[in-house]
Design a protein around this motif. Structure first.
Motif, PDB file in Angstrom:
ATOM      1  N   SER A  10       0.821  -1.211   0.000  1.00 23.81           N
ATOM      2  CA  SER A  10       0.000   0.000   0.000  1.00 23.81           C
ATOM      3  C   SER A  10       0.858   1.266   0.000  1.00 23.81           C
ATOM      4  CB  SER A  10      -0.935   0.017   1.215  1.00 23.81           C
ATOM      5  OG  SER A  10      -0.216   0.238   2.424  1.00 23.81           O
ATOM      6  N   ALA A  11       2.120   1.144   0.391  1.00 26.02           N
ATOM      7  CA  ALA A  11       3.009   2.306   0.363  1.00 26.02           C
ATOM      8  C   ALA A  11       3.198   2.840  -1.053  1.00 26.02           C
ATOM      9  CB  ALA A  11       4.365   1.937   0.970  1.00 26.02           C
ATOM     10  N   LEU A  12       2.990   1.975  -2.053  1.00 19.64           N
ATOM     11  CA  LEU A  12       3.176   2.388  -3.444  1.00 19.64           C
ATOM     12  C   LEU A  12       2.101   3.359  -3.913  1.00 19.64           C
ATOM     13  CD1 LEU A  12       4.140  -1.078  -4.989  1.00 19.64           C
ATOM     14  CD2 LEU A  12       5.680   0.846  -4.550  1.00 19.64           C
ATOM     15  N   VAL A  13       0.964   3.402  -3.216  1.00 20.63           N
ATOM     16  CA  VAL A  13      -0.120   4.274  -3.680  1.00 20.63           C
ATOM     17  C   VAL A  13       0.255   5.743  -3.571  1.00 20.63           C
ATOM     18  CG1 VAL A  13      -1.828   2.525  -3.017  1.00 20.63           C
ATOM     19  CG2 VAL A  13      -1.333   4.418  -1.453  1.00 20.63           C
ATOM     20  N   SER A  14       1.301   6.041  -2.815  1.00 20.37           N
ATOM     21  CA  SER A  14       1.756   7.428  -2.722  1.00 20.37           C
ATOM     22  C   SER A  14       2.216   7.953  -4.074  1.00 20.37           C
ATOM     23  CB  SER A  14       2.902   7.537  -1.711  1.00 20.37           C
ATOM     24  OG  SER A  14       4.027   6.762  -2.117  1.00 20.37           O
ATOM     25  N   THR A  15       2.602   7.038  -4.974  1.00 22.60           N
ATOM     26  CA  THR A  15       3.100   7.460  -6.294  1.00 22.60           C
ATOM     27  C   THR A  15       1.995   8.034  -7.174  1.00 22.60           C
ATOM     28  OG1 THR A  15       2.803   5.225  -7.197  1.00 22.60           O
ATOM     29  CG2 THR A  15       4.958   5.754  -6.240  1.00 22.60           C
ATOM     30  N   ILE A  16       0.738   7.758  -6.842  1.00 20.72           N
ATOM     31  CA  ILE A  16      -0.361   8.331  -7.637  1.00 20.72           C
ATOM     32  C   ILE A  16      -1.124   9.383  -6.834  1.00 20.72           C
ATOM     33  CG2 ILE A  16      -0.602   6.307  -9.132  1.00 20.72           C
ATOM     34  CD1 ILE A  16      -3.052   5.479  -7.478  1.00 20.72           C
ATOM     35  N   GLY A  17      -0.519   9.844  -5.742  1.00 19.71           N
ATOM     36  CA  GLY A  17      -1.082  10.975  -5.004  1.00 19.71           C
ATOM     37  C   GLY A  17      -2.023  10.643  -3.872  1.00 19.71           C
ATOM     38  N   VAL A  18      -2.092   9.379  -3.447  1.00 16.93           N
ATOM     39  CA  VAL A  18      -2.927   9.026  -2.301  1.00 16.93           C
ATOM     40  C   VAL A  18      -2.197   9.434  -1.025  1.00 16.93           C
ATOM     41  CG1 VAL A  18      -4.054   7.165  -1.029  1.00 16.93           C
ATOM     42  CG2 VAL A  18      -3.992   7.107  -3.527  1.00 16.93           C
ATOM     43  N   ALA A  19      -2.889  10.164  -0.151  1.00 18.36           N
ATOM     44  CA  ALA A  19      -2.242  10.719   1.046  1.00 18.36           C
ATOM     45  C   ALA A  19      -2.135   9.679   2.161  1.00 18.36           C
ATOM     46  CB  ALA A  19      -3.008  11.946   1.527  1.00 18.36           C
TER      47      ALA A  19
END
Length: 217
Positions: free
Chosen positions: A156-165
């Protein structure tokens, strides 16, 4: 000390997003893997082929690539998804493929004679599946399911790459604003660790309870 309170609090507020994505995707995977398991055990070759194709394609492509496809790629065909929806769909799809393989492996560990013995006792297939097969399957797969949930937590840490806070996104933002990335990301790492440890402990507890309650092969 007061200097760190505000940035660390801001990072900690990302815990809710991380937990929502992780356990939301896990629930999707746990539920949708059941019909996939039925496909894998179907007598129809086409259904078994579809199962294997889905699992190999989903598991064979990195999570980050699927995230970019779900967020950036589908816009080329007129589908626009917000970052959170893209993240949930991606993690849910990956969880479904992995859970289905876990279930399939668990079913293979249960001897076929269990069904035959139940039939000899005049139990119908639904009662056999519910009272005999399901407890053994749950016992067999519970450690692997917990491992998969922890894997989802880390992915889930990868979702930061698409702008999820989430935690990582917020830690990166605070690093830009305050500097000292070691402190910011170490704090985020400690939160991930604090979230993963109870999952493992719960898995061991449930596994032990099921082992004591049901006869196993």
């Amino acid at each position: 000390m007061d200097y760190w309170i505000e940035p660390l609090r801001y990072i900690a507020f990302g815990t809710g997003m991380t937990v929502m994505l992780t356990f939301g995707a896990a629930i999707i995977g746990i539920v949708l893997a059941v019909p996939l398991l039925l496909m894998a055990r179907s007598r129809f070759t086409a259904l078994r082929g579809l199962y294997h194709a889905f699992v190999h394609i989903v598991r064979g492509v990195p999570t980050l690539v699927w995230l970019f496809i779900a967020f950036f790629g589908v816009t080329q065909i007129g589908i626009v998804l917000d970052p959170i929806t893209s993240a949930m769909l991606t993690l849910g799809m990956i969880a479904t493929a992995n859970m289905a393989e876990i279930y399939r492996g668990g079913m293979q560990a249960i001897p076929a004679g269990q069904w035959e013995a139940a039939h000899a006792l005049s139990l119908d297939r639904s009662a056999t599946a519910r009272d005999i097969i399901a407890p053994q399957l749950f016992r067999a797969v519970s450690p692997s399911v917990a491992t998969q949930v922890i894997g989802l937590l880390k992915d889930s840490a990868l979702v930061s790459t698409i702008g999820v806070a989430d935690l990582v996104f917020r830690a990166g933002l605070m690093t830009q604003n305050y500097g000292n990335g070691l402190v910011m990301f170490a704090f985020a790492g400690l939160i991930y660790l604090a979230l993963s440890l109870p999952v493992g402990a719960l898995s061991r507890y449930v596994h032990a309870r099921i082992t004591r309650r049901y006869a196993v092969v």
